[in-house]
Scaffold this motif. Sequence first.
Motif, PDB file in Angstrom:
ATOM      1  N   PHE A  54       0.939  -1.134  -0.105  1.00 31.65           N
ATOM      2  CA  PHE A  54       0.196  -0.104   0.051  1.00 31.65           C
ATOM      3  C   PHE A  54       0.735   1.209  -0.122  1.00 31.65           C
ATOM      4  O   PHE A  54       0.670   2.216  -0.800  1.00 31.65           O
ATOM      5  N   VAL A  55       1.855   1.242   0.879  1.00 34.24           N
ATOM      6  CA  VAL A  55       2.676   2.403   1.089  1.00 34.24           C
ATOM      7  C   VAL A  55       3.570   2.642  -0.311  1.00 34.24           C
ATOM      8  O   VAL A  55       3.838   3.916  -0.810  1.00 34.24           O
ATOM      9  N   SER A  56       4.064   1.602  -0.955  1.00 33.58           N
ATOM     10  CA  SER A  56       4.615   1.527  -2.212  1.00 33.58           C
ATOM     11  C   SER A  56       3.935   2.126  -3.436  1.00 33.58           C
ATOM     12  O   SER A  56       4.291   3.098  -4.156  1.00 33.58           O
ATOM     13  N   LEU A  57       2.681   1.616  -3.280  1.00 32.85           N
ATOM     14  CA  LEU A  57       1.757   2.155  -4.461  1.00 32.85           C
ATOM     15  C   LEU A  57       1.184   3.740  -4.479  1.00 32.85           C
ATOM     16  O   LEU A  57       1.150   4.471  -5.176  1.00 32.85           O
ATOM     17  N   LEU A  58       0.814   3.986  -2.914  1.00 33.07           N
ATOM     18  CA  LEU A  58       0.572   5.451  -2.821  1.00 33.07           C
ATOM     19  C   LEU A  58       1.758   6.228  -2.974  1.00 33.07           C
ATOM     20  O   LEU A  58       1.614   7.425  -3.710  1.00 33.07           O
ATOM     21  N   GLY A  59       2.932   5.793  -2.455  1.00 34.08           N
ATOM     22  CA  GLY A  59       4.112   6.780  -2.706  1.00 34.08           C
ATOM     23  C   GLY A  59       4.445   6.843  -4.332  1.00 34.08           C
ATOM     24  O   GLY A  59       4.649   7.945  -4.688  1.00 34.08           O
ATOM     25  N   ALA A  60       4.073   5.876  -5.067  1.00 23.29           N
ATOM     26  CA  ALA A  60       4.577   5.657  -6.505  1.00 23.29           C
ATOM     27  C   ALA A  60       3.575   6.730  -7.318  1.00 23.29           C
ATOM     28  O   ALA A  60       3.852   7.420  -8.185  1.00 23.29           O
ATOM     29  N   ALA A  61       2.240   6.855  -6.746  1.00 22.44           N
ATOM     30  CA  ALA A  61       1.268   7.598  -7.255  1.00 22.44           C
ATOM     31  C   ALA A  61       1.613   9.154  -7.042  1.00 22.44           C
ATOM     32  O   ALA A  61       1.633  10.014  -8.086  1.00 22.44           O
TER      33      ALA A  61
ATOM     34  N   SER B 263     -10.398  14.515  -9.779  1.00 16.25           N
ATOM     35  CA  SER B 263     -10.884  13.599  -8.785  1.00 16.25           C
ATOM     36  C   SER B 263      -9.902  12.640  -8.294  1.00 16.25           C
ATOM     37  O   SER B 263      -9.916  12.060  -7.102  1.00 16.25           O
ATOM     38  N   ILE B 264      -9.079  12.204  -9.122  1.00 18.66           N
ATOM     39  CA  ILE B 264      -7.961  11.293  -8.800  1.00 18.66           C
ATOM     40  C   ILE B 264      -6.913  11.823  -7.831  1.00 18.66           C
ATOM     41  O   ILE B 264      -6.694  11.127  -6.702  1.00 18.66           O
ATOM     42  N   ILE B 265      -6.541  12.922  -8.070  1.00 20.33           N
ATOM     43  CA  ILE B 265      -5.785  13.427  -7.179  1.00 20.33           C
ATOM     44  C   ILE B 265      -6.328  14.017  -5.884  1.00 20.33           C
ATOM     45  O   ILE B 265      -5.679  13.614  -4.808  1.00 20.33           O
ATOM     46  N   TYR B 266      -7.638  14.313  -5.806  1.00 17.78           N
ATOM     47  CA  TYR B 266      -8.525  14.598  -4.648  1.00 17.78           C
ATOM     48  C   TYR B 266      -8.367  13.339  -3.958  1.00 17.78           C
ATOM     49  O   TYR B 266      -8.355  13.174  -2.568  1.00 17.78           O
ATOM     50  N   PHE B 267      -8.745  12.105  -4.386  1.00 15.42           N
ATOM     51  CA  PHE B 267      -8.780  10.795  -3.927  1.00 15.42           C
ATOM     52  C   PHE B 267      -7.572  10.337  -3.153  1.00 15.42           C
ATOM     53  O   PHE B 267      -7.539  10.083  -2.147  1.00 15.42           O
ATOM     54  N   LEU B 268      -6.285  10.638  -4.018  1.00 18.98           N
ATOM     55  CA  LEU B 268      -5.129  10.216  -3.537  1.00 18.98           C
ATOM     56  C   LEU B 268      -4.918  11.164  -2.245  1.00 18.98           C
ATOM     57  O   LEU B 268      -4.134  10.441  -1.196  1.00 18.98           O
ATOM     58  N   ILE B 269      -5.000  12.211  -2.016  1.00 15.17           N
ATOM     59  CA  ILE B 269      -4.701  13.017  -1.133  1.00 15.17           C
ATOM     60  C   ILE B 269      -5.507  12.737   0.156  1.00 15.17           C
ATOM     61  O   ILE B 269      -4.959  12.583   1.265  1.00 15.17           O
ATOM     62  N   ILE B 270      -6.792  12.530   0.064  1.00 14.40           N
ATOM     63  CA  ILE B 270      -7.745  12.080   1.224  1.00 14.40           C
ATOM     64  C   ILE B 270      -7.050  10.735   1.697  1.00 14.40           C
ATOM     65  O   ILE B 270      -6.830  10.333   2.877  1.00 14.40           O
ATOM     66  N   LEU B 271      -6.781   9.783   0.584  1.00 13.14           N
ATOM     67  CA  LEU B 271      -5.963   8.617   0.860  1.00 13.14           C
ATOM     68  C   LEU B 271      -4.651   8.681   1.939  1.00 13.14           C
ATOM     69  O   LEU B 271      -4.751   8.062   2.903  1.00 13.14           O
ATOM     70  N   LEU B 272      -4.030   9.553   1.406  1.00  9.23           N
ATOM     71  CA  LEU B 272      -2.581   9.601   1.965  1.00  9.23           C
ATOM     72  C   LEU B 272      -2.827  10.247   3.466  1.00  9.23           C
ATOM     73  O   LEU B 272      -2.508   9.850   4.466  1.00  9.23           O
ATOM     74  N   TYR B 278      -4.387   7.842  10.610  1.00  9.60           N
ATOM     75  CA  TYR B 278      -4.680   6.524  11.049  1.00  9.60           C
ATOM     76  C   TYR B 278      -3.542   5.794  11.807  1.00  9.60           C
ATOM     77  O   TYR B 278      -3.706   5.198  12.942  1.00  9.60           O
ATOM     78  N   THR B 279      -2.278   5.768  10.991  1.00  7.82           N
ATOM     79  CA  THR B 279      -1.235   5.297  11.590  1.00  7.82           C
ATOM     80  C   THR B 279      -0.519   5.995  12.698  1.00  7.82           C
ATOM     81  O   THR B 279      -0.228   5.220  13.576  1.00  7.82           O
ATOM     82  N   VAL B 280      -0.417   7.260  12.715  1.00  7.85           N
ATOM     83  CA  VAL B 280       0.020   8.063  13.795  1.00  7.85           C
ATOM     84  C   VAL B 280      -0.904   7.952  15.095  1.00  7.85           C
ATOM     85  O   VAL B 280      -0.454   7.355  16.088  1.00  7.85           O
ATOM     86  N   MET B 281      -2.154   7.647  14.980  1.00  8.38           N
ATOM     87  CA  MET B 281      -3.073   7.469  16.077  1.00  8.38           C
ATOM     88  C   MET B 281      -3.134   6.033  16.656  1.00  8.38           C
ATOM     89  O   MET B 281      -2.904   5.756  17.858  1.00  8.38           O
ATOM     90  N   THR B 282      -3.025   5.082  15.604  1.00 14.12           N
ATOM     91  CA  THR B 282      -2.965   3.605  16.094  1.00 14.12           C
ATOM     92  C   THR B 282      -1.780   3.358  16.807  1.00 14.12           C
ATOM     93  O   THR B 282      -1.634   2.415  17.528  1.00 14.12           O
ATOM     94  N   THR B 283      -0.418   3.875  16.010  1.00 12.49           N
ATOM     95  CA  THR B 283       0.893   3.679  16.689  1.00 12.49           C
ATOM     96  C   THR B 283       1.018   4.308  18.072  1.00 12.49           C
ATOM     97  O   THR B 283       1.482   3.583  18.877  1.00 12.49           O
ATOM     98  N   SER B 284       0.326   5.544  18.339  1.00 14.02           N
ATOM     99  CA  SER B 284       0.535   6.030  19.496  1.00 14.02           C
ATOM    100  C   SER B 284      -0.320   5.307  20.726  1.00 14.02           C
ATOM    101  O   SER B 284       0.169   4.966  21.841  1.00 14.02           O
ATOM    102  N   ASP B 285      -1.301   4.607  20.042  1.00 10.81           N
ATOM    103  CA  ASP B 285      -2.163   3.967  20.836  1.00 10.81           C
ATOM    104  C   ASP B 285      -1.441   2.801  21.358  1.00 10.81           C
ATOM    105  O   ASP B 285      -1.825   2.205  22.535  1.00 10.81           O
ATOM    106  N   ALA B 286      -0.803   1.954  20.491  1.00 11.93           N
ATOM    107  CA  ALA B 286      -0.304   0.947  20.634  1.00 11.93           C
ATOM    108  C   ALA B 286       1.015   0.910  21.667  1.00 11.93           C
ATOM    109  O   ALA B 286       1.218   0.292  22.505  1.00 11.93           O
TER     110      ALA B 286
END
Lengths: 93, 288
Positions: A54-61, B263-272, B278-286
Amino acid sequence: MDFSWMAWTLPTALFFLAIALMLVGMGVWEYVSPGGNPRVGVLRFETTRGDRLFVSLLGAAFIHLAWLGLVGANLWWALALSVIYAIAVFRYV
Amino acid sequence: MEKTWNNKAWFMVLPVLVLVAFSAVIPLMTVVNYSVQDTFGNNEFFWAGTDWFMDVLESDRFWDALTRNLIFSAIILAIEIPLGIVIALNMPKKGIGVPICLVLMALPLLIPWNVVGTIWQVFGRVDIGLLGRTLAALGINYNYVQNPIDAWVTLIVMDVWHWTSLVVLLCYAGLVSIPDAYYQAAKIDGASRWSVFRYIQLPKMKRVLLIAFLLRFMDSFMIYTEPFVVTGGGPGNSTTFLSIDLVKMAIGQFDLGPAAALSIIYFLIILLLSWIFYTVMTTSDAQG
């Protein structure tokens, strides 16, 4: 069935085929070596090989988008950079 | 107890996969196909390569809308999350007050987006709206139709009114799940109100706060209906967020190629951003 409304082209079909093959490959990898190989890498949190893909694909994009915005329309170098980035992610993250 | 492995269980996931394919994967594939082509209608397409992506990335219109979106989401999160926690902490835990508060909190969430927009559009009007007229009577120069700052304040207050309840309800669910023994132990130790919050309530709310944070970020980053109804993206372009710009491009101008690229750029920004949060909060939780 008529899929012309989806406006398919050869490059986009190849793109999605590559993604599908990667997912199938990950499925086979998981079957051969179950558990997802979790580990803590340079980012200091646990990732499985699915996370690393996932990180690879997102980073590649984003590498491709940055290349388009900053350099130009020739994306072969961006692709090469993305492959190096993906190898680094799978090796060190 | 030993876990039973049964690969036939994967068939139970099939309906979800089919649903996601029809609602997300196939539309996303179509958008990707559109983003590299141009069309003048009649289902005829012409190859454009990465031109639309370059156009979008080089346009001030895109960067301005993205900046507005990020600022809006940051303000919304900075207000709604702390406010939601404070309200949840002060809600009654027992008695008749509980159902009354829960119903009152749930009410704004039951109102459709376009109705919320219409309510606030009328509420803020200087000529007939209660808020607009009251502020005018107090000598405050408020007009969300002409002043960009007033438009932003109206949208932020409207969003806080509409969605803080969600944060409150999620935090409240986290709070009521804390056993009384924790509070009793804290009382025996002579813990202050702040210590109880910091070391008992906040850790127990972490998971629901993560959900609240992600939901509010994604929702506020994709906001469309309310600002479209209240300000229509104005005055000028001051409240034109990415979603409004996208609709203008795709439906108003029928520029399907650039709209698909956006749309694709917008989608990628939301995904990132969602992945980072999610990662920061779950990591700090763990780690906590």
